[in-house]
Design an enzyme around this catalytic site. Sequence first.
Site, PDB file in Angstrom:
ATOM      1  N   ASN A   1     -54.438  25.268  62.692  1.00 29.91           N
ATOM      2  CA  ASN A   1     -55.391  23.899  62.592  1.00 29.91           C
ATOM      3  C   ASN A   1     -56.853  23.696  63.445  1.00 29.91           C
ATOM      4  O   ASN A   1     -56.400  23.243  64.514  1.00 29.91           O
ATOM      5  CB  ASN A   1     -54.330  22.838  62.223  1.00 29.91           C
ATOM      6  CG  ASN A   1     -54.682  21.089  61.626  1.00 29.91           C
ATOM      7  OD1 ASN A   1     -55.979  22.058  61.039  1.00 29.91           O
ATOM      8  ND2 ASN A   1     -54.279  20.630  61.620  1.00 29.91           N
TER       9      ASN A   1
ATOM     10  N   HIS B   1     -41.820  13.204  55.101  1.00 26.43           N
ATOM     11  CA  HIS B   1     -42.839  11.980  56.037  1.00 26.43           C
ATOM     12  C   HIS B   1     -42.984  10.966  55.587  1.00 26.43           C
ATOM     13  O   HIS B   1     -44.287  10.418  55.139  1.00 26.43           O
ATOM     14  CB  HIS B   1     -43.894  12.638  56.980  1.00 26.43           C
ATOM     15  CG  HIS B   1     -44.179  14.056  57.730  1.00 26.43           C
ATOM     16  ND1 HIS B   1     -45.251  14.051  58.353  1.00 26.43           N
ATOM     17  CD2 HIS B   1     -43.138  14.886  57.864  1.00 26.43           C
ATOM     18  CE1 HIS B   1     -44.589  15.832  59.109  1.00 26.43           C
ATOM     19  NE2 HIS B   1     -43.953  15.607  58.760  1.00 26.43           N
TER      20      HIS B   1
ATOM     21  N   ARG C   1     -38.552  12.009  57.908  1.00 28.64           N
ATOM     22  CA  ARG C   1     -39.122  11.478  59.345  1.00 28.64           C
ATOM     23  C   ARG C   1     -39.741  10.305  59.513  1.00 28.64           C
ATOM     24  O   ARG C   1     -40.251   9.870  58.324  1.00 28.64           O
ATOM     25  CB  ARG C   1     -40.200  12.678  59.257  1.00 28.64           C
ATOM     26  CG  ARG C   1     -40.714  12.085  61.197  1.00 28.64           C
ATOM     27  CD  ARG C   1     -42.059  14.046  61.181  1.00 28.64           C
ATOM     28  NE  ARG C   1     -42.952  13.195  60.777  1.00 28.64           N
ATOM     29  CZ  ARG C   1     -44.454  13.330  61.393  1.00 28.64           C
ATOM     30  NH1 ARG C   1     -44.160  14.587  62.420  1.00 28.64           N
ATOM     31  NH2 ARG C   1     -45.651  12.814  60.876  1.00 28.64           N
TER      32      ARG C   1
ATOM     33  N   TYR D   1     -50.317   8.785  66.111  1.00 28.13           N
ATOM     34  CA  TYR D   1     -49.559   9.853  65.939  1.00 28.13           C
ATOM     35  C   TYR D   1     -49.140   9.802  64.444  1.00 28.13           C
ATOM     36  O   TYR D   1     -48.069   9.134  64.453  1.00 28.13           O
ATOM     37  CB  TYR D   1     -49.374  10.722  67.092  1.00 28.13           C
ATOM     38  CG  TYR D   1     -48.805  11.978  66.193  1.00 28.13           C
ATOM     39  CD1 TYR D   1     -49.224  13.360  65.480  1.00 28.13           C
ATOM     40  CD2 TYR D   1     -47.041  11.838  65.668  1.00 28.13           C
ATOM     41  CE1 TYR D   1     -48.575  14.095  64.556  1.00 28.13           C
ATOM     42  CE2 TYR D   1     -46.699  12.970  65.190  1.00 28.13           C
ATOM     43  CZ  TYR D   1     -47.445  13.998  63.894  1.00 28.13           C
ATOM     44  OH  TYR D   1     -46.871  15.129  63.796  1.00 28.13           O
TER      45      TYR D   1
ATOM     46  N   ASP E   1     -40.848  12.487  65.542  1.00 28.37           N
ATOM     47  CA  ASP E   1     -41.186  12.552  66.634  1.00 28.37           C
ATOM     48  C   ASP E   1     -42.211  12.148  67.664  1.00 28.37           C
ATOM     49  O   ASP E   1     -43.293  11.421  67.004  1.00 28.37           O
ATOM     50  CB  ASP E   1     -42.454  13.688  65.273  1.00 28.37           C
ATOM     51  CG  ASP E   1     -43.429  15.032  65.996  1.00 28.37           C
ATOM     52  OD1 ASP E   1     -43.578  15.223  67.155  1.00 28.37           O
ATOM     53  OD2 ASP E   1     -43.838  15.240  64.930  1.00 28.37           O
TER      54      ASP E   1
ATOM     55  N   HIS F   1     -44.444  13.787  69.220  1.00 24.09           N
ATOM     56  CA  HIS F   1     -45.374  14.712  70.156  1.00 24.09           C
ATOM     57  C   HIS F   1     -46.047  14.869  71.058  1.00 24.09           C
ATOM     58  O   HIS F   1     -47.155  15.057  71.160  1.00 24.09           O
ATOM     59  CB  HIS F   1     -46.743  14.057  68.906  1.00 24.09           C
ATOM     60  CG  HIS F   1     -47.423  14.627  68.700  1.00 24.09           C
ATOM     61  ND1 HIS F   1     -48.790  15.415  68.050  1.00 24.09           N
ATOM     62  CD2 HIS F   1     -47.576  15.553  67.161  1.00 24.09           C
ATOM     63  CE1 HIS F   1     -49.265  16.487  68.029  1.00 24.09           C
ATOM     64  NE2 HIS F   1     -48.384  16.035  66.252  1.00 24.09           N
TER      65      HIS F   1
ATOM     66  N   GLU G   1     -38.596  14.633  68.247  1.00 15.42           N
ATOM     67  CA  GLU G   1     -38.683  16.218  68.569  1.00 15.42           C
ATOM     68  C   GLU G   1     -39.947  15.906  69.399  1.00 15.42           C
ATOM     69  O   GLU G   1     -40.842  14.948  69.592  1.00 15.42           O
ATOM     70  CB  GLU G   1     -39.646  16.721  66.867  1.00 15.42           C
ATOM     71  CG  GLU G   1     -40.564  17.726  66.778  1.00 15.42           C
ATOM     72  CD  GLU G   1     -41.592  17.858  65.296  1.00 15.42           C
ATOM     73  OE1 GLU G   1     -40.529  16.773  64.386  1.00 15.42           O
ATOM     74  OE2 GLU G   1     -42.296  18.085  65.236  1.00 15.42           O
TER      75      GLU G   1
ATOM     76  N   GLU H   1     -43.460  23.042  68.269  1.00 14.40           N
ATOM     77  CA  GLU H   1     -44.527  24.237  66.753  1.00 14.40           C
ATOM     78  C   GLU H   1     -45.567  25.043  67.619  1.00 14.40           C
ATOM     79  O   GLU H   1     -46.123  24.901  66.617  1.00 14.40           O
ATOM     80  CB  GLU H   1     -44.679  23.126  65.685  1.00 14.40           C
ATOM     81  CG  GLU H   1     -45.300  21.841  67.208  1.00 14.40           C
ATOM     82  CD  GLU H   1     -45.491  20.379  65.837  1.00 14.40           C
ATOM     83  OE1 GLU H   1     -44.718  20.435  65.356  1.00 14.40           O
ATOM     84  OE2 GLU H   1     -46.461  19.176  65.918  1.00 14.40           O
TER      85      GLU H   1
ATOM     86  N   ARG I   1     -38.402  25.067  66.346  1.00  9.04           N
ATOM     87  CA  ARG I   1     -39.401  24.067  65.749  1.00  9.04           C
ATOM     88  C   ARG I   1     -40.245  25.400  65.287  1.00  9.04           C
ATOM     89  O   ARG I   1     -42.017  24.524  64.105  1.00  9.04           O
ATOM     90  CB  ARG I   1     -39.615  23.407  65.900  1.00  9.04           C
ATOM     91  CG  ARG I   1     -39.191  21.527  66.529  1.00  9.04           C
ATOM     92  CD  ARG I   1     -39.081  21.676  65.037  1.00  9.04           C
ATOM     93  NE  ARG I   1     -40.420  20.394  64.860  1.00  9.04           N
ATOM     94  CZ  ARG I   1     -41.273  20.550  63.206  1.00  9.04           C
ATOM     95  NH1 ARG I   1     -40.863  21.196  62.284  1.00  9.04           N
ATOM     96  NH2 ARG I   1     -42.281  20.377  62.491  1.00  9.04           N
TER      97      ARG I   1
ATOM     98  N   HIS J   1     -41.094  24.222  61.171  1.00  7.73           N
ATOM     99  CA  HIS J   1     -42.467  23.604  60.851  1.00  7.73           C
ATOM    100  C   HIS J   1     -43.175  23.780  59.623  1.00  7.73           C
ATOM    101  O   HIS J   1     -43.874  25.344  59.043  1.00  7.73           O
ATOM    102  CB  HIS J   1     -43.772  24.350  62.505  1.00  7.73           C
ATOM    103  CG  HIS J   1     -44.600  23.628  62.605  1.00  7.73           C
ATOM    104  ND1 HIS J   1     -45.815  23.600  62.587  1.00  7.73           N
ATOM    105  CD2 HIS J   1     -44.649  22.000  62.563  1.00  7.73           C
ATOM    106  CE1 HIS J   1     -46.520  22.778  63.066  1.00  7.73           C
ATOM    107  NE2 HIS J   1     -46.436  21.527  62.448  1.00  7.73           N
TER     108      HIS J   1
ATOM    109  N   ASP K   1     -51.007  22.111  56.931  1.00  3.18           N
ATOM    110  CA  ASP K   1     -52.182  23.078  57.986  1.00  3.18           C
ATOM    111  C   ASP K   1     -50.923  24.283  58.001  1.00  3.18           C
ATOM    112  O   ASP K   1     -51.505  25.241  57.956  1.00  3.18           O
ATOM    113  CB  ASP K   1     -51.970  22.683  59.448  1.00  3.18           C
ATOM    114  CG  ASP K   1     -51.203  22.102  60.337  1.00  3.18           C
ATOM    115  OD1 ASP K   1     -50.604  21.154  59.755  1.00  3.18           O
ATOM    116  OD2 ASP K   1     -50.892  22.650  61.399  1.00  3.18           O
TER     117      ASP K   1
ATOM    118  N   GLU L   1     -39.520  20.823  56.881  1.00  6.85           N
ATOM    119  CA  GLU L   1     -40.011  20.435  57.533  1.00  6.85           C
ATOM    120  C   GLU L   1     -40.741  20.509  55.344  1.00  6.85           C
ATOM    121  O   GLU L   1     -41.492  21.762  55.163  1.00  6.85           O
ATOM    122  CB  GLU L   1     -41.107  20.127  57.874  1.00  6.85           C
ATOM    123  CG  GLU L   1     -41.987  19.039  58.452  1.00  6.85           C
ATOM    124  CD  GLU L   1     -43.097  19.157  60.187  1.00  6.85           C
ATOM    125  OE1 GLU L   1     -43.147  20.727  60.427  1.00  6.85           O
ATOM    126  OE2 GLU L   1     -43.448  18.268  59.803  1.00  6.85           O
TER     127      GLU L   1
ATOM    128  N   TRP M   1     -52.014  15.147  73.007  1.00  6.63           N
ATOM    129  CA  TRP M   1     -52.135  13.938  71.462  1.00  6.63           C
ATOM    130  C   TRP M   1     -51.217  14.351  70.876  1.00  6.63           C
ATOM    131  O   TRP M   1     -50.507  14.891  70.461  1.00  6.63           O
ATOM    132  CB  TRP M   1     -53.810  14.786  70.436  1.00  6.63           C
ATOM    133  CG  TRP M   1     -53.599  14.055  69.512  1.00  6.63           C
ATOM    134  CD1 TRP M   1     -53.621  12.760  68.806  1.00  6.63           C
ATOM    135  CD2 TRP M   1     -53.250  15.170  68.355  1.00  6.63           C
ATOM    136  NE1 TRP M   1     -53.508  12.836  67.486  1.00  6.63           N
ATOM    137  CE2 TRP M   1     -52.655  13.619  67.022  1.00  6.63           C
ATOM    138  CE3 TRP M   1     -52.388  16.291  67.836  1.00  6.63           C
ATOM    139  CZ2 TRP M   1     -52.478  14.809  65.429  1.00  6.63           C
ATOM    140  CZ3 TRP M   1     -52.021  16.761  66.254  1.00  6.63           C
ATOM    141  CH2 TRP M   1     -52.366  15.461  65.667  1.00  6.63           C
TER     142      TRP M   1
END
Length: 408
Positions: A37, A122, A147, A159, A216, A218, A242, A268, A289, A318, A322, A345, A408
Amino acid sequence: MLIERGEVLVCSPGRNFVTLRLVTSDGVVGLGDATLNGRELSVASYLADHVVPLLIGRDAHAIEDTWQYLYRGAYWRRGPVTMAAIAAVDTALWDIKAKVCGLPLYQLLGGRSRRSCLVYGHASGRDLPELFDSVRGHLELGYRAIRIQTGIPGFESVYGVASVAKSGPRYDYEPARRTAVPVEESWDTRAYLRHVPSVFEAVRNEFGPALPLLHDAHHRLTPIQAARLGKSLEPYDLFWLEDVTPAENQEALRLVRQHTTTPLAIGEVFNTVWDYQTLIREQLIDYVRSAVTHTGGITGLRRIFDFASTYQIKSGIHGPTDISPVGLAAAVHLGIAIHNFGIQEYMRHSALTEEVFRPGYSFVDGGLVPSEEPGLGVDYDDDVAKNHPYEAAYLPVNRLTDGTVHDW
Ligand code: CS2
Ligand code: MG
C-alpha cells in the site's frame, strides 16, 4: 513444466493492486498478490525488472528452490519490497501446482483442519452512537468477532475511522488517499489512553460479555504506555490488542508482557521469520499478524506459523482491503489447513474490486471458506482491470500536536 511468461498487472478499481501472473509452457496460469500500500510501483518494478526475467525457463514445480533462489540469491534480502515480490511468485507457483493436481490449494497444504476460518470485521465510528451502529451492521452481516476503533474527542481524524465523505460501502475504511503527497493526521497519546477504556466499557455494556472484541493501537505507544493500555483493557476481555508498539524493537514487548494479560497480536509490517525470532521464542505475543502477501508467500508465512505453533502462538492473518482477493484467497487456503489457526481479518473488498478479481471464497456464518476450484480459485479480468489504471495514493503521515512526526 517450465515457466514461460510473467506479467505484472497494476490496476486501481478504487484502490491500487499489483498482481503477478505466471504462465507455464503447458498454458497453466497462476496468480500472486504483490500489493504494498502506497509503494505499489516499487514492487511492480522489482518484479518486472529483476525477478520475472530470472523465472523464464525455470521448473514451475520447484517452489522451495525458487523461493531460496530469490531470497538468498538476491544477496539483499528481506524488506517489504523484496518479500512482496517473492510472495507473488510463490503464491502463483502454488496456484499452478494445485491446478495441475486438480485440487484446491489447501489440499496440498495438508487438507482441511476446520470447516471455516473465523473472521473479524472492522467497526468504527467518530463517536459511540456511530460505533454502535457500525457494530450492529456487522452483526447483521453475520460477523462473529469485531474490531473496535473510535475517534478521540478533539481530533479530526484517527487511524481506523473514516474521515472523508463515504465513497461507497465499507471502502471508506481504506486509509490511503489519492493525493500527490500524503495527508497529515494528528495525534495525542494521553488523550487516546484516557479515551479507549471508556469505549470498551460502553461496548461491553451495550453488546454483552460474549462477543470477541479486538483493537489496534497501530504502533503508536511506548512500552510503558502499551503496558498501561493492556492493563486498563483487562476488564473488557479483548480477543487481542494489536501493534501496541513499533515492534521492530522486539525486546520492548518483554515489559508490556510483564504487566498485562491482554492477548497481544503483532506483525503486519514484518516480512520474515527473523522479525519474529524474539517475539516467538520468548512467547511475547499470542497472534502472528502477517499476510501471505508481505512475508514471501505461502512458503514464508507457513514457516512462521510452524515456528509459532511450538509456543502455542496462533495465526491472525492481516487482511485489510490492501491485500488483494488473490492474497486473501491464499490466506484462507493456508488458514483452513494449519493447526494453529486463530482468526482471519476480513474487511470485504468493494464490488468493483471483485469484478476485476473474481474470488471463489465465500463468507458463511462469520467465517471464510475457500473455493473448491483447483488452485487458489481467483480469476483476473483484464478487460475490467484496464478501465481502472494506477493512480498515485499514499498512506497518511502522523504528527503530534506540536508538529513532531509520530508513528502512523
Ligand atoms: C491495519 C491496516 O488491518 C489492519 O490492522 O493496521 O489497515 C493497515 O493500516 C494497512 O494495511 C496499511 O496499508
Ligand atoms: Mg493493524
